[in-house]
Design an enzyme around this catalytic site. Structure first.
Site, PDB file in Angstrom:
ATOM      1  N   ARG A  39       0.823  -1.222   0.000  1.00 14.18           N
ATOM      2  CA  ARG A  39       0.000   0.000   0.000  1.00 14.18           C
ATOM      3  C   ARG A  39       0.852   1.264   0.000  1.00 14.18           C
ATOM      4  NH1 ARG A  39      -4.746  -1.974   4.122  1.00 14.18           N
ATOM      5  NH2 ARG A  39      -5.931  -3.091   2.535  1.00 14.18           N
ATOM      6  N   LYS A 201     -20.827 -16.525   0.103  1.00 13.99           N
ATOM      7  CA  LYS A 201     -22.258 -16.414   0.396  1.00 13.99           C
ATOM      8  C   LYS A 201     -23.034 -15.560  -0.587  1.00 13.99           C
ATOM      9  CE  LYS A 201     -22.048 -17.113   5.334  1.00 13.99           C
ATOM     10  NZ  LYS A 201     -22.275 -16.507   6.638  1.00 13.99           N
ATOM     11  N   GLY A 357     -11.590  -8.262  -2.754  1.00 23.95           N
ATOM     12  CA  GLY A 357     -11.089  -9.305  -1.874  1.00 23.95           C
ATOM     13  C   GLY A 357     -10.405 -10.510  -2.480  1.00 23.95           C
ATOM     14  N   GLY A 380     -13.890  -3.664   0.169  1.00 21.42           N
ATOM     15  CA  GLY A 380     -15.212  -3.168   0.561  1.00 21.42           C
ATOM     16  C   GLY A 380     -15.688  -2.043  -0.342  1.00 21.42           C
TER      17      GLY A 380
HETATM   18  P1  AMP Z   1     -15.982 -13.787  -0.530  1.00 21.71           P
HETATM   19  O1  AMP Z   1     -15.167 -13.015   0.457  1.00 21.71           O
HETATM   20  O2  AMP Z   1     -17.459 -13.743  -0.289  1.00 21.71           O
HETATM   21  O3  AMP Z   1     -15.603 -13.468  -1.953  1.00 21.71           O
HETATM   22  O4  AMP Z   1     -15.645 -15.302  -0.283  1.00 21.71           O
HETATM   23  C1  AMP Z   1     -14.352 -15.804  -0.444  1.00 21.71           C
HETATM   24  C2  AMP Z   1     -14.258 -17.106   0.274  1.00 21.71           C
HETATM   25  O5  AMP Z   1     -15.209 -17.996  -0.228  1.00 21.71           O
HETATM   26  C3  AMP Z   1     -12.922 -17.770   0.114  1.00 21.71           C
HETATM   27  O6  AMP Z   1     -12.261 -17.793   1.357  1.00 21.71           O
HETATM   28  C4  AMP Z   1     -13.271 -19.179  -0.356  1.00 21.71           C
HETATM   29  O7  AMP Z   1     -12.539 -20.189   0.306  1.00 21.71           O
HETATM   30  C5  AMP Z   1     -14.724 -19.284  -0.007  1.00 21.71           C
HETATM   31  N1  AMP Z   1     -15.390 -20.278  -0.845  1.00 21.71           N
HETATM   32  C6  AMP Z   1     -15.407 -20.337  -2.179  1.00 21.71           C
HETATM   33  N2  AMP Z   1     -16.044 -21.439  -2.602  1.00 21.71           N
HETATM   34  C7  AMP Z   1     -16.464 -22.120  -1.501  1.00 21.71           C
HETATM   35  C8  AMP Z   1     -17.140 -23.314  -1.278  1.00 21.71           C
HETATM   36  N3  AMP Z   1     -17.530 -24.071  -2.304  1.00 21.71           N
HETATM   37  N4  AMP Z   1     -17.383 -23.703  -0.012  1.00 21.71           N
HETATM   38  C9  AMP Z   1     -16.952 -22.947   1.015  1.00 21.71           C
HETATM   39  N5  AMP Z   1     -16.304 -21.781   0.866  1.00 21.71           N
HETATM   40  C10 AMP Z   1     -16.040 -21.365  -0.373  1.00 21.71           C
END
Ligand code: AMP
Length: 400
Positions: A39, A201, A357, A380
């Site tokens: 950064r 999610k 992220g 974010g």
């Molecule tokens: P996000 O911050 O919402 O983009 O989520 C990223 C996280 O989602 C990462 O740490 C991944 O390990 C997790 N992730 C991706 N695919 C899966 C899955 N099939 N089951 C559980 N976690 C997952």
């Protein structure tokens, strides 16, 4: 005016940077060291442009989440790294406002650089206090916001302060790049446009997905969130990550996408693990028929190729969120295949933005960050931008 064309001759530029960097634990002698200077490096072009054109620089940032004054979170700890990267000495003000600050900033000579103490030592920073913002503003003649990571916050130094510089304010190179990238994908994108959305999610990406429905031709959905869609459609997803309370939202979204003629891709097959572990046993199953005892960890081979194929002819691609648990090498193939497909599309002339992220971590891990058009630095902030929200830090600089 583009930042490159601004001249800072005789001007004290007050720059909001993001020096919220990872550091070592506090040593017995009270020191800490920067462990990742990305950064700080990212802010150098903006700082150097001001210096090169005859100005002086006053830097302000937050570091961590202090509650009041906290010696462990003093920006003093980053001085050696900053001085080394800049190749010159940097004056330090032990308060960001008041006499301690003004003593350092008021008579700064052309070519000199000063750093103010952690903005969040004052509660007024996060509260967006106007009086405090006015005090901060006394430290410079021209306000530059180059901290995209905090652009979604209406804090004193990121948004409120801009009103004290009605004519004299601008984005630095970093912010300018982020704003342009977002505009190029959400504003006037060349079609076909695809969005690849993954991650854990649905709930955390729902607003993004909804905002994209009016902007994309193809929607590729992978990662943990895909199983909620498949389950909502009546599929059996075994022990995969699901959010049953999002079934209706998921079905509504698919319905809207269909009504708008968007090509939606969900994984038809899934690489499953017999547990959430890096060395879990692997089996591939149709995503809508995952047996009990197995959970979806990555998209399967057919889905990998189908997703990559869908991206091949796109002229604009946005990617947010991994296709699987890419942190475990055995379940990173889907994410890596998407990264490769996006690089290939970039080579064929597409504009490609990796934003937010973990997909950023994934392209970095694959060593492909410099092979896509743009990699966003603000998780974010990028997410809120993709949700279609107005970011206070951007609006404040653009306001006339
Ligand atoms: P996000 O911050 O919402 O983009 O989520 C990223 C996280 O989602 C990462 O740490 C991944 O390990 C997790 N992730 C991706 N695919 C899966 C899955 N099939 N089951 C559980 N976690 C997952």
């Amino acid at each position: 005016m583009a930042f490159q064309d601004l001249n800072f001759d005789g001007v004290r530029a007050l720059i909001r940077v993001d020096f919220n960097v990872p550091m070592t634990q506090l040593a017995d002698d009270g020191s800490r060291e920067v462990t990742d200077d990305t950064r700080i490096r990212a802010a150098l072009p903006t700082i150097q442009h001001v210096l090169k054109t005859g100005g002086s620089v006053v830097l302000m940032s937050h570091l961590g989440r202090p509650k009041g004054q906290d010696a462990a979170l003093s920006l003093r700890h980053i001085l050696p790294t900053l001085e080394q990267l800049l190749g010159q000495s940097v004056k330090f003000a032990s308060h960001c406002v008041g006499d301690e600050a003004l003593d350092v900033t008021q008579d700064l000579a052309s070519g000199e650089v000063a750093l103010l103490e952690n903005l969040r030592f004052h509660d007024e920073e996060k509260a967006g206090d106007e009086f405090f913002a006015g005090q901060l503003a006394e430290n410079g003649d021209f306000y530059i916001n180059d901290a995209f990571g905090t652009a979604h916050r209406a804090h004193a130094s990121t948004a409120v302060i801009a009103k004290f510089f009605p004519e004299d304010k601008a984005f630095g190179f970093l912010m300018e790049g982020e704003v342009k990238a977002m505009e190029r994908v959400l504003g006037h994108a060349e079609r076909p446009v695809a969005a690849v959305i993954g991650g854990a999610k649905v709930s955390s990406k729902l607003a993004v997905l909804k905002n994209l429905l009016d902007r994309v031709d193809k929607l590729v959905i992978g990662g943990g969130m895909a199983y909620t869609f498949i389950q909502a459609q009546g599929g059996q997803v075994g022990g995969s990550l699901v959010e049953p309370d999002m079934h209706k939202e998921a079905l509504d979204l698919l319905e809207s996408a269909k009504a708008k003629g968007i090509e939606v891709h969900l994984p038809s097959d899934t690489l499953c693990g017999d547990g959430f572990s890096p060395d879990a046993a692997q089996e591939t199953h149709p995503t809508n028929a995952i047996p009990e005892g197995w959970e979806g960890m990555d998209i399967g081979e057919n889905s990998r190729e189908k997703f990559a194929g869908a991206l091949a002819d796109c002229k604009t691609i946005l990617w947010n969120g991994p296709m699987g648990v890419f942190e475990f090498d055995r379940f990173a193939k889907g994410t890596n295949r998407i990264a490769d497909a996006i690089v290939a599309a970039t080579n064929s002339g597409a504009y490609t933005l990796v934003g937010g992220g973990d997909s950023v971590a994934a392209v970095n891990k694959a060593g492909l960050a410099d092979k896509v058009s743009y990699v966003s630095t603000g998780g974010g902030a990028m997410l809120e931008g993709l949700e279609g929200k107005t970011l206070p830090g951007i609006a404040a600089v653009l306001e006339v």
